[in-house]
Design a protein around this motif. Sequence first.
Motif, PDB file in Angstrom:
ATOM      1  N   PRO A 166      36.976-144.041  22.218  1.00 49.82           N
ATOM      2  CA  PRO A 166      38.083-143.425  22.951  1.00 49.82           C
ATOM      3  C   PRO A 166      39.246-144.385  23.151  1.00 49.82           C
ATOM      4  CG  PRO A 166      36.274-143.935  24.424  1.00 49.82           C
ATOM      5  CD  PRO A 166      35.769-144.193  23.046  1.00 49.82           C
ATOM      6  N   VAL A 172      41.840-127.459  38.875  1.00 47.35           N
ATOM      7  CA  VAL A 172      41.524-127.965  37.527  1.00 47.35           C
ATOM      8  C   VAL A 172      42.724-128.733  36.975  1.00 47.35           C
ATOM      9  CG1 VAL A 172      41.060-127.265  35.156  1.00 47.35           C
ATOM     10  CG2 VAL A 172      39.792-126.219  37.013  1.00 47.35           C
ATOM     11  N   LEU A 217      34.353-140.364  34.440  1.00 48.46           N
ATOM     12  CA  LEU A 217      35.329-141.039  33.574  1.00 48.46           C
ATOM     13  C   LEU A 217      36.148-142.048  34.381  1.00 48.46           C
ATOM     14  CD1 LEU A 217      36.572-138.166  31.273  1.00 48.46           C
ATOM     15  CD2 LEU A 217      35.175-140.123  30.674  1.00 48.46           C
ATOM     16  N   ALA A 223      33.641-131.718  31.010  1.00 54.39           N
ATOM     17  CA  ALA A 223      34.840-131.351  31.766  1.00 54.39           C
ATOM     18  C   ALA A 223      35.498-130.110  31.173  1.00 54.39           C
ATOM     19  CB  ALA A 223      35.828-132.519  31.777  1.00 54.39           C
ATOM     20  N   VAL A 224      35.607-130.066  29.839  1.00 53.56           N
ATOM     21  CA  VAL A 224      36.277-128.912  29.211  1.00 53.56           C
ATOM     22  C   VAL A 224      35.438-127.651  29.390  1.00 53.56           C
ATOM     23  CG1 VAL A 224      37.020-127.957  27.009  1.00 53.56           C
ATOM     24  CG2 VAL A 224      37.562-130.318  27.577  1.00 53.56           C
ATOM     25  N   VAL A 284      35.058-135.778  35.439  1.00 52.55           N
ATOM     26  CA  VAL A 284      36.258-136.620  35.533  1.00 52.55           C
ATOM     27  C   VAL A 284      35.999-137.809  36.466  1.00 52.55           C
ATOM     28  CG1 VAL A 284      38.661-136.670  36.292  1.00 52.55           C
ATOM     29  CG2 VAL A 284      37.847-134.782  34.914  1.00 52.55           C
ATOM     30  N   THR A 310      31.740-145.089  24.688  1.00 53.62           N
ATOM     31  CA  THR A 310      32.121-144.004  23.779  1.00 53.62           C
ATOM     32  C   THR A 310      31.296-142.752  24.042  1.00 53.62           C
ATOM     33  OG1 THR A 310      32.670-145.625  22.112  1.00 53.62           O
ATOM     34  CG2 THR A 310      32.341-143.375  21.360  1.00 53.62           C
ATOM     35  N   TYR A 318      42.144-140.077  26.454  1.00 54.32           N
ATOM     36  CA  TYR A 318      42.186-139.715  27.874  1.00 54.32           C
ATOM     37  C   TYR A 318      43.386-138.811  28.162  1.00 54.32           C
ATOM     38  CZ  TYR A 318      38.507-143.065  28.913  1.00 54.32           C
ATOM     39  OH  TYR A 318      37.310-143.715  28.960  1.00 54.32           O
ATOM     40  N   LEU A 358      42.810-130.201  30.184  1.00 55.79           N
ATOM     41  CA  LEU A 358      42.445-129.669  31.504  1.00 55.79           C
ATOM     42  C   LEU A 358      43.647-128.997  32.165  1.00 55.79           C
ATOM     43  CD1 LEU A 358      40.140-132.484  32.931  1.00 55.79           C
ATOM     44  CD2 LEU A 358      39.489-130.269  32.041  1.00 55.79           C
ATOM     45  N   LEU A 380      30.651-141.402  16.772  1.00 54.19           N
ATOM     46  CA  LEU A 380      31.819-140.874  17.477  1.00 54.19           C
ATOM     47  C   LEU A 380      32.937-141.914  17.484  1.00 54.19           C
ATOM     48  CD1 LEU A 380      30.022-139.254  20.506  1.00 54.19           C
ATOM     49  CD2 LEU A 380      31.277-138.059  18.732  1.00 54.19           C
ATOM     50  N   PRO A 381      34.195-141.451  17.393  1.00 50.95           N
ATOM     51  CA  PRO A 381      35.303-142.423  17.458  1.00 50.95           C
ATOM     52  C   PRO A 381      35.423-143.018  18.849  1.00 50.95           C
ATOM     53  CG  PRO A 381      36.129-140.180  17.397  1.00 50.95           C
ATOM     54  CD  PRO A 381      34.653-140.083  17.173  1.00 50.95           C
ATOM     55  N   ALA A 436      35.660-126.624  33.026  1.00 51.16           N
ATOM     56  CA  ALA A 436      36.961-126.035  33.363  1.00 51.16           C
ATOM     57  C   ALA A 436      37.065-124.620  32.814  1.00 51.16           C
ATOM     58  CB  ALA A 436      38.082-126.909  32.805  1.00 51.16           C
ATOM     59  N   ALA A 462      33.816-135.685  28.521  1.00 53.47           N
ATOM     60  CA  ALA A 462      34.940-134.843  28.091  1.00 53.47           C
ATOM     61  C   ALA A 462      34.443-133.434  27.772  1.00 53.47           C
ATOM     62  CB  ALA A 462      35.613-135.457  26.872  1.00 53.47           C
ATOM     63  N   VAL A 482      42.897-132.124  38.652  1.00 52.77           N
ATOM     64  CA  VAL A 482      41.902-133.055  38.126  1.00 52.77           C
ATOM     65  C   VAL A 482      42.396-133.681  36.815  1.00 52.77           C
ATOM     66  CG1 VAL A 482      39.607-133.133  37.111  1.00 52.77           C
ATOM     67  CG2 VAL A 482      39.930-132.036  39.301  1.00 52.77           C
ATOM     68  N   PHE A 513      32.239-141.225  27.355  1.00 61.64           N
ATOM     69  CA  PHE A 513      33.524-140.526  27.310  1.00 61.64           C
ATOM     70  C   PHE A 513      33.382-139.156  26.675  1.00 61.64           C
ATOM     71  CE2 PHE A 513      37.217-139.127  24.935  1.00 61.64           C
ATOM     72  CZ  PHE A 513      38.138-139.024  25.948  1.00 61.64           C
ATOM     73  N   TRP A 514      32.772-139.104  25.494  1.00 60.77           N
ATOM     74  CA  TRP A 514      32.722-137.817  24.791  1.00 60.77           C
ATOM     75  C   TRP A 514      31.819-136.820  25.514  1.00 60.77           C
ATOM     76  CZ3 TRP A 514      36.526-136.703  21.860  1.00 60.77           C
ATOM     77  CH2 TRP A 514      37.188-137.712  21.171  1.00 60.77           C
ATOM     78  N   LEU A 550      43.167-137.712  36.108  1.00 63.13           N
ATOM     79  CA  LEU A 550      42.613-138.457  34.969  1.00 63.13           C
ATOM     80  C   LEU A 550      43.732-139.147  34.190  1.00 63.13           C
ATOM     81  CD1 LEU A 550      40.166-139.173  33.242  1.00 63.13           C
ATOM     82  CD2 LEU A 550      40.636-137.158  31.887  1.00 63.13           C
ATOM     83  N   LEU A 610      42.574-135.347  26.909  1.00 60.65           N
ATOM     84  CA  LEU A 610      41.641-134.633  27.792  1.00 60.65           C
ATOM     85  C   LEU A 610      42.357-134.155  29.061  1.00 60.65           C
ATOM     86  CD1 LEU A 610      38.829-133.692  28.517  1.00 60.65           C
ATOM     87  CD2 LEU A 610      38.338-135.963  29.407  1.00 60.65           C
ATOM     88  N   ILE A 634      44.249-125.630  30.469  1.00 62.86           N
ATOM     89  CA  ILE A 634      43.232-124.647  30.887  1.00 62.86           C
ATOM     90  C   ILE A 634      43.548-124.137  32.291  1.00 62.86           C
ATOM     91  CG2 ILE A 634      40.804-124.373  31.513  1.00 62.86           C
ATOM     92  CD1 ILE A 634      40.101-126.288  29.261  1.00 62.86           C
TER      93      ILE A 634
END
Lengths: 180, 103
Positions: free
Chosen positions: B5, B40, A56, A26-27, A53, A16, B10, B17, B2-3, A30, A23, B43, A19-20, B47, B13, B20
């Motif tokens: 995933p 980008v 991940l 990555a954001v 990525v 978890t 995925y 990407l 955190l929840p 980007a 993520a 990628v 992943f976060w 994923l 996300l 963006i």
Amino acid sequence: MPTAASRYRYAQSMETWIFWGCAALAVVGALATVGQARPARAFAVMPLPVGAVAALCVVLNAPLVAAALVVLGLALTGVGWWVATSLGVLQERSSPAVIDSAGGARRFGVTLVALLMLELAWVFRHIRGASLREVDAPPMGLSAMTVTAVADHATTALLLVVLLVAIGAGALLLTRRDPI
Amino acid sequence: MLPEPTFNSYLLLGAVLCVIGAGGVFARRNLLTVLLSVEVMIVGVVLTLVAADRYLGRIDGQVVGLWVIALSAGQLALGLVIAWLCVRRQHSLDPDEVTDLRW
């Protein structure tokens, strides 16, 4: 000595967090890549989303794809940086926030993004909250992937090779016509 | 806390990407940055493919993902050559000024 249950919870918690964290990386990477006005800086930032990525992909039990992404990221950084700094041009003329393309291209982009959102909404409606399978699946190695590529996707593989050869020939022709 | 995933995380996300990158393709005015925006997007697609692969318990997504990466490398090479030629001939990387390839 932690019990099996606690080890499982620890692994889940690690996945978890990974992943976060990836993520977010990555954001942010980007956005930083797309938002750079100088291409050399954009090439320098690009390994961030690619690396996140790739991490991940390792979490998803796809190490070969992760390795290919790392190689792609390194090639992007090396070749792209060299080209961007060699060209010497390299600042955009207007503010990067201003969309100054032709009207048709802008409408095409808006339509594309709207279609993507519709498709995503449809997908999320059908698979909301679906859990991923456990990671202890049998390892998907190079041999298994080769068998799948040759047996199930032979035509696509052939087309891909033809396309790559055409790309290489096109690049060679362009550079021979006007030597770099 | 955190929840945890899920498959949706995925997919979301990957979609973020892609969006963006699509925004960059239509907003940027430099061929090299447009090229990076496409990367980008690619990628994000990779994923999505790998996550779907894991969700379905198959290996096809990884195979297609590797092909997409190979194609993106070829596209990068060709794009860099074209950008180089644009600079040599027109002294500009603005896509709006590249008219040689127009129909």
